[in-house]
Design a protein around this motif. Structure first.
Motif, PDB file in Angstrom:
ATOM      1  N   ALA A  74       0.813  -1.221   0.000  1.00 39.57           N
ATOM      2  CA  ALA A  74       0.000   0.000   0.000  1.00 39.57           C
ATOM      3  C   ALA A  74       0.842   1.264   0.000  1.00 39.57           C
ATOM      4  CB  ALA A  74      -0.922  -0.006   1.208  1.00 39.57           C
ATOM      5  N   LEU A  77      -0.054   3.732  -2.408  1.00 41.40           N
ATOM      6  CA  LEU A  77      -1.277   4.522  -2.230  1.00 41.40           C
ATOM      7  C   LEU A  77      -0.877   5.863  -1.623  1.00 41.40           C
ATOM      8  CD1 LEU A  77      -4.323   3.743  -2.539  1.00 41.40           C
ATOM      9  CD2 LEU A  77      -4.322   3.390  -0.090  1.00 41.40           C
ATOM     10  N   GLY A  78      -0.896   6.900  -2.417  1.00 42.83           N
ATOM     11  CA  GLY A  78      -0.422   8.187  -1.916  1.00 42.83           C
ATOM     12  C   GLY A  78      -1.388   8.838  -0.957  1.00 42.83           C
ATOM     13  N   ASN A  79      -2.663   8.774  -1.291  1.00 41.06           N
ATOM     14  CA  ASN A  79      -3.672   9.515  -0.533  1.00 41.06           C
ATOM     15  C   ASN A  79      -4.685   8.534   0.064  1.00 41.06           C
ATOM     16  OD1 ASN A  79      -5.764  11.127   0.288  1.00 41.06           O
ATOM     17  ND2 ASN A  79      -5.687  12.455  -1.510  1.00 41.06           N
ATOM     18  N   PRO A  80      -4.969   8.690   1.353  1.00 43.73           N
ATOM     19  CA  PRO A  80      -5.913   7.746   1.960  1.00 43.73           C
ATOM     20  C   PRO A  80      -7.276   7.781   1.284  1.00 43.73           C
ATOM     21  CG  PRO A  80      -5.444   9.591   3.445  1.00 43.73           C
ATOM     22  CD  PRO A  80      -4.462   9.664   2.331  1.00 43.73           C
ATOM     23  N   ALA A  81      -7.592   8.936   0.683  1.00 46.78           N
ATOM     24  CA  ALA A  81      -8.897   9.062   0.040  1.00 46.78           C
ATOM     25  C   ALA A  81      -9.031   8.084  -1.125  1.00 46.78           C
ATOM     26  CB  ALA A  81      -9.103  10.485  -0.456  1.00 46.78           C
ATOM     27  N   ASN A  82      -7.873   7.699  -1.673  1.00 41.04           N
ATOM     28  CA  ASN A  82      -7.935   6.807  -2.834  1.00 41.04           C
ATOM     29  C   ASN A  82      -8.217   5.355  -2.438  1.00 41.04           C
ATOM     30  OD1 ASN A  82      -7.356   8.971  -4.379  1.00 41.04           O
ATOM     31  ND2 ASN A  82      -5.161   8.544  -4.515  1.00 41.04           N
ATOM     32  N   ALA A  83      -8.039   5.072  -1.135  1.00 38.04           N
ATOM     33  CA  ALA A  83      -8.126   3.674  -0.697  1.00 38.04           C
ATOM     34  C   ALA A  83      -9.456   3.040  -1.077  1.00 38.04           C
ATOM     35  CB  ALA A  83      -7.921   3.595   0.809  1.00 38.04           C
ATOM     36  N   LEU A  84     -10.543   3.722  -0.764  1.00 33.90           N
ATOM     37  CA  LEU A  84     -11.843   3.095  -1.030  1.00 33.90           C
ATOM     38  C   LEU A  84     -12.237   3.174  -2.495  1.00 33.90           C
ATOM     39  CD1 LEU A  84     -13.982   3.932   2.139  1.00 33.90           C
ATOM     40  CD2 LEU A  84     -12.583   1.945   1.654  1.00 33.90           C
ATOM     41  N   TYR A  85     -11.675   4.185  -3.211  1.00 32.11           N
ATOM     42  CA  TYR A  85     -11.981   4.269  -4.650  1.00 32.11           C
ATOM     43  C   TYR A  85     -11.452   3.052  -5.402  1.00 32.11           C
ATOM     44  CZ  TYR A  85     -13.357   9.078  -3.746  1.00 32.11           C
ATOM     45  OH  TYR A  85     -13.994  10.182  -3.271  1.00 32.11           O
TER      46      TYR A  85
END
Lengths: 295, 548
Positions: A74, A77-85
């Protein structure tokens, strides 16, 4: 830095996660397979229950290996906001499917592990849950095997890639399962399980070497405007040497561990580290042979 | 030395250590790390951050207060608090914070709900763990708390290695259930048949009343550190670098204090007096506030770092003191920890509010930093007066030191007589360290308790020193206390027993319940390896003959 090391986190992920998942499946099969010989022998039955309860709890080991692998991957994954996307791409993007399957497996496996500490015995529910988890684990392994089959990447789009990933993972899984089963006290009751693990490990190691050699051989015929497959295949040959040396070292340690009257966990654990280093070398070599169609 | 400590820890590892370690790491990352490493920068407005910190802080001490009242009014209920029940708010709180990423227009609502849930859930977990630690044998309870605190730093630093984007998922999905599991497994071991759980508070009101009277100064001392930490947190909002320093140094402080305590504890018996310790650091804190307006932000880093190290240490000592109070006085551990927690975290909230809203004084021409320094010094001064300003203390020469946390080096095997019953002692108390390195923690209670105690027993016993023995019996008791490593409270009870006082009389004098006296007697008899009062008298006589 040699090529392939830019994807070091993915190499760690593909080293640990498939091996941990397969080890989980192996230990689960041991849990689901009844092994008491005499159902009327109360003492033996009690002993079996104890071992099964311990095995349930030690499932945390393969689960942790998978979690460490997944968390490492992970870093991309730069931004936590992208995790669920990420989940929007399930079914469409192989990487999304892979992570989704991993999370489903970990959730099911995690809940199974938590209930192992419950005071109320629910044998039927436990068995059903574990069986479902095994299916999820298989799905996760398959999704990892298929994640690199892209038509645009010549050097990866071959049957040897998923096959060698599977055999290498099987090798790591066998030794990890061996540690888990030994911790749970299972191996001292079922010596044939030790043999089975060792045999799987040996066959998987041989298969991995063979498959990677074939892959390297095939790769040497590829050529694009910028890259020459024959040069890239050298990385695979080097990795095979490292893998073979590590596997041999692991074999020595496992042999030493089993020779003792009481199987030495420490020796197997050192062997396990060698196995994972060997697999990691292969994975790094795999990422170094990235060759797209266009260039 | 360190290697042998690590080996001892490894041998005596208990899930509660892991539970506390994970909880402290969650607390540092989620509550005061502020969940904000996980949120995009554009969401980290000062409104969002102030609201979050303030509400979680209020929820934290509110939960402590509720638990304390609940333990007093409905003690049976406090025995049935479920670990997973407390895990749910933390999980939901995390979910609220994550949800802000996807529903930005509801950010403020989600932050509010998330803060309340997280504060309440974390406080609940702390209470549950404390209940377990207090229920254990003093040696084990102390070891679990100290090692758990030290381990928390390691877990926190490991957590820092995890990519920030993943931390917000790792905490609710992995760490919170893991912590809950550790608490469940620990709770199963609690022996609820002890007086601290069995006694009904409403039937022993005087005991609880006296406890509050005895312990509030210690709570205020830790609370003052909480207050200053609250101020620093508020100032840190405008200086993000300070926030990172605070978290790192808190954890570094936790690790250091655990190592120092373990080394000291292994080497020797010692006492830590909370009020004296506060008096010692008081000049440093006040001077730091004086320098703050002149030296400004750069000095703030150093101040915050040092302060948070001390605060971490103080919180560990607070847990030890609360556990000790429960065992010594026989009060519900949830009650006393809730009481301490309420004061300390209430002070922290006050500090945070003061630090935050002092910024408004700018419009009146006063510098924020000056107002903060002035207000802090005033509150610290008033607290010091409240704690130390008792007129009675001026002439009460016999007053003992109730705020003292006691670490007794355990089991001087070579000084014990063979066959005098250490076997029984070892059967009763599982070894925590090697035979020559165990310890016991006990804390004396407060003015009223000792005012009564002084009537009958020697103050030297309560003080743990060699002076002012009331008579020969007192001196003999002191020798026994040292040889068999009885805690101060156990020595007091032993002297009462030796003087022929009944259980009811001892309970009355020490202001504890009769059940508690019986528990102390059992422990004393166990440590001495005897079964009746006559054996105690024989032992005292025997010892006396051997005295130089």
């Amino acid at each position: 830095m040699p090529p392939g090391f830019q994807d070091i986190t993915l190499a760690i992920f593909t080293t640990l996660a498939p091996a941990g998942t397969l080890a989980f499946i192996m230990v689960s099969i041991a849990i689901l397979t009844p092994f008491h010989l005499d159902k009327t022998d109360d003492i033996q039955l009690q002993e079996n229950h104890k071992i099964l309860a311990k095995l349930d709890q030690f499932l945390v080991l393969p689960l942790t290996v998978v979690i460490v692998g997944l968390v490492t991957s992970a870093t991309h994954l730069g931004n936590p906001a992208n995790a669920l996307y990420l989940f929007r791409g399930v079914g469409r993007s192989p990487l999304s499917t892979e992570v989704f399957c991993g999370i489903v497996f970990l959730l099911l496996g995690g809940i199974y592990w938590l209930q192992a500490f419950s005071l109320k015995p629910r044998p039927t529910l436990r068995k059903i849950w574990l069986s479902v988890t095994i299916v999820a684990a298989l799905a996760f392994v398959v999704s990892m095997m298929m994640a690199y089959s892209a038509h645009t990447i010549l050097s990866w789009n071959t049957i040897y890639v998923p096959a060698s990933l599977l055999t290498a993972a099987l090798m790591g899984a066998s030794i990890l399962a061996m540690i888990t089963l030994q911790l749970g006290g299972y191996l001292s009751y079922r010596r044939q399980a030790t043999l089975l693990c060792c045999a799987t490990m040996l066959l998987a190691a041989l298969a991995t070497v063979a498959l990677t050699l074939l892959q390297a051989f095939e790769l040497s015929f590829f050529r694009t405007a910028l890259l020459d497959g024959a040069n890239m295949a050298l990385w695979l040959y080097a990795a095979i040497v490292v893998f073979a040396l590590c596997a041999a070292a692991a074999g020595v340690f496992i042999f030493a561990a089993l020779r003792k009257a009481k199987t030495s966990i420490l020796h197997i654990a050192i062997g396990c580290i060698f196995v994972f280093v060997g697999i990691f070398a292969l994975r790094i070599a795999f990422y170094s042979i990235h060759m797209t169609v266009g260039l | 030395m360190l290697a042998s400590i690590f080996i001892s820890i490894f041998r005596n590892f208990h899930v509660s250590m892991l539970g506390l370690a994970v909880l402290l790491a969650i607390n540092a990352t989620l509550l005061w790390g502020g969940a904000f490493p996980f949120l995009p920068m554009q969401m980290q407005t000062s409104d969002v951050m102030i609201t979050f910190y303030l509400l979680q802080s209020i929820a934290f001490w509110g939960t402590m207060l509720t638990n304390s009242l609940g333990a007093y009014l409905r003690p049976s209920l406090s025995q049935r608090i479920l670990a997973f029940f407390n895990g749910v708010p933390i999980f939901l709180g995390c979910s609220c914070l994550i949800a802000t990423l996807y529903i930005p227009h509801l950010t403020m609502v989600l932050i509010c709900v998330g803060a309340l849930l997280l504060g309440a859930g974390c406080a609940g977990y702390f209470v549950l763990l404390q209940r377990f630690f207090a229920s254990k044998d003093p040696k084990q309870g102390t070891l679990f708390i100290i090692v758990g605190t030290g381990l928390s730093a390691i877990i926190y630093f490991l957590l820092c290695l995890v990519p920030i984007a993943v931390t917000s998922f790792v905490i609710p999905l992995i760490l919170v259930p893991l912590c809950g599991l550790c608490i469940v497994l620990s709770t199963r071991e609690i022996d609820f048949a002890q007086p601290m759980f069995e006694d009904i508070p409403s039937q022993n009101r005087h005991v609880y009343f006296n406890t509050i009277k005895g312990y509030w100064p210690s709570a205020i001392c830790v609370g003052c550190l909480g207050f200053v930490s609250g101020i620093i947190r508020a100032v840190a909002l405008t200086e993000p670098s300070v926030g990172i320093i605070i978290n790192t140094m808190s954890m570094f402080g936790a690790l250091t204090s655990a190592i120092v305590l373990l080394i000291l504890w292994r080497k020797t018996s010692f006492h830590l007096d909370v009020i004296s310790a506060f008096r010692l650091i008081f000049p440093f804190i006040v001077t730091s506030f004086l320098l703050l307006p002149f030296l400004g932000v750069y000095f703030l880093d150093v101040f915050a770092a040092a302060l948070y190290m001390v605060f971490s240490f103080a919180l560990t000592i607070m847990m030890l003191q609360c556990a000790q109070a429960s065992r010594d006085i026989g009060i519900n551990p949830v009650f006393i920890f809730g009481f301490f927690g309420t004061i300390v975290y209430l002070f922290q909230s006050i500090g945070f509010i003061m630090g935050t809203y002092s910024g408004f004084m700018d419009m009146f021409g006063y510098s924020q930093i000056v107002i903060i320094a002035l207000g802090a010094v005033w509150l610290l001064g008033m607290s010091m007066f409240a704690v130390r300003g008792s007129v009675r203390d001026v002439y009460s020469l016999l007053a003992s030191q109730p705020s003292r946390v006691e670490f007794l080096r355990h089991s001087h095997v070579d000084t014990l007589k063979p066959g005098v019953g250490m076997v029984a002692n070892h059967e009763l108390h599982a070894d925590v360290f090697d035979a020559d390195a165990d310890a016991d923690v006990s804390v004396s209670t407060k003015h009223e308790v000792h005012a009564g105690a002084n009537i009958d027993v020697s103050p030297a016993l309560a003080h743990g020193n060699n002076a002012n023995y009331r008579d020969r019996l007192s001196k003999r008791c002191a020798v026994i206390k040292r040889q068999y490593l009885l805690s101060a409270r156990e020595a007091e009870v032993m002297e009462h027993i030796a003087r022929g006082n009944s259980v009811a009389r001892i309970a009355e004098v020490l202001v504890v319940s009769e059940n508690t006296v019986r528990t102390h007697s059992k422990r004393i008899y166990g440590k001495l390896g005897i079964h009746k009062r006559q054996s105690l008298l024989d032992l005292l006589e025997e010892n006396y003959q051997e005295l130089p």
